[in-house]
Design a protein around this motif. Structure first.
Motif, PDB file in Angstrom:
ATOM      1  N   UNK A 125      79.881  -6.622 -14.424  1.00 44.15           N
ATOM      2  CA  UNK A 125      80.044  -7.726 -15.384  1.00 44.15           C
ATOM      3  C   UNK A 125      79.197  -8.953 -15.052  1.00 44.15           C
ATOM      4  N   UNK A 126      79.315  -9.475 -13.827  1.00 40.29           N
ATOM      5  CA  UNK A 126      78.582 -10.693 -13.461  1.00 40.29           C
ATOM      6  C   UNK A 126      77.078 -10.482 -13.543  1.00 40.29           C
ATOM      7  N   UNK A 127      76.632  -9.334 -13.073  1.00 39.03           N
ATOM      8  CA  UNK A 127      75.203  -8.994 -13.128  1.00 39.03           C
ATOM      9  C   UNK A 127      74.706  -8.964 -14.584  1.00 39.03           C
ATOM     10  N   UNK A 128      75.510  -8.401 -15.479  1.00 32.03           N
ATOM     11  CA  UNK A 128      75.136  -8.307 -16.897  1.00 32.03           C
ATOM     12  C   UNK A 128      75.040  -9.704 -17.515  1.00 32.03           C
ATOM     13  N   UNK A 129      76.057 -10.524 -17.272  1.00 27.92           N
ATOM     14  CA  UNK A 129      76.058 -11.884 -17.825  1.00 27.92           C
ATOM     15  C   UNK A 129      74.832 -12.648 -17.326  1.00 27.92           C
ATOM     16  N   UNK A 130      74.535 -12.562 -16.026  1.00 29.66           N
ATOM     17  CA  UNK A 130      73.371 -13.264 -15.473  1.00 29.66           C
ATOM     18  C   UNK A 130      72.070 -12.751 -16.073  1.00 29.66           C
ATOM     19  N   UNK A 131      71.980 -11.464 -16.302  1.00 33.62           N
ATOM     20  CA  UNK A 131      70.770 -10.873 -16.888  1.00 33.62           C
ATOM     21  C   UNK A 131      70.507 -11.462 -18.283  1.00 33.62           C
ATOM     22  N   UNK A 132      71.558 -11.570 -19.092  1.00 29.73           N
ATOM     23  CA  UNK A 132      71.398 -12.157 -20.431  1.00 29.73           C
ATOM     24  C   UNK A 132      71.068 -13.646 -20.340  1.00 29.73           C
TER      25      UNK A 132
END
Length: 162
Positions: free
Chosen positions: A140-147
């Motif tokens: 989750x955190x990785x995905x949010x940061x990527x966006x």
């Protein structure tokens, strides 16, 4: 059953993108982080647990009777041979919408819910197979940061997009 998660970036950044760029440009900004995010989830969900090395232990006499009946009648093969079908069945899909983008990852295998769904995972698979919720929670955190990075980069590049 398709497993769908929705990620909202609540800082107004997506709205700023739509205010500054055309729809197709916004889709070009959002697609790479969506593809990378779905790929990381796909990698996690298609990872098979290591094979059991210990002896099989029955939890009840009923379970033991079923096992030996199933072996005798050809329902179960011993030793069990993995087919890899569950891992191969996971797929991803991206839908572009008027207000953003939706990424989906799922499997249509009938028994997948007993193996990898957090809601209905069978006790025998708990602790062995990663569930849909565990995979998403892990990423989750990785995905949010990527966006956030992709949106910030696009906004910093200016109205021309480059």
């Amino acid at each position: 059953r398709m497993i769908t998660y929705r990620i909202e970036i609540n800082d107004g950044a997506v709205s700023k993108l739509f205010n500054r760029f055309g729809h197709s440009q916004v889709m070009q900004v959002l697609r790479p982080p969506m593809e990378a995010s779905l790929l990381s989830l796909h990698d996690d969900l298609t990872d098979y647990p290591s094979k059991s090395t210990g002896p099989m232990r029955f939890k009840s006499a009923k379970q033991r009777r079923y096992f030996f009946w199933a072996v005798k009648n050809g329902v179960i093969q011993v030793p069990y041979a993995r087919t890899g079908k569950l891992g191969q069945s996971w797929n991803t899909h991206i839908d572009e919408t008027g207000s953003g983008m939706v990424g989906k990852i799922g499997t249509n295998m009938g028994y997948a819910k007993w193996v990898q769904s957090a809601e209905s995972q069978a006790r025998i698979h708990q602790g062995n197979w990663l569930t849909d919720e565990q995979a998403f929670g892990k990423r989750r955190d990785e995905i949010v940061q990527r966006f956030r990075r992709a949106i910030k980069t696009a906004l910093a590049a200016g109205p021309s997009g480059g």
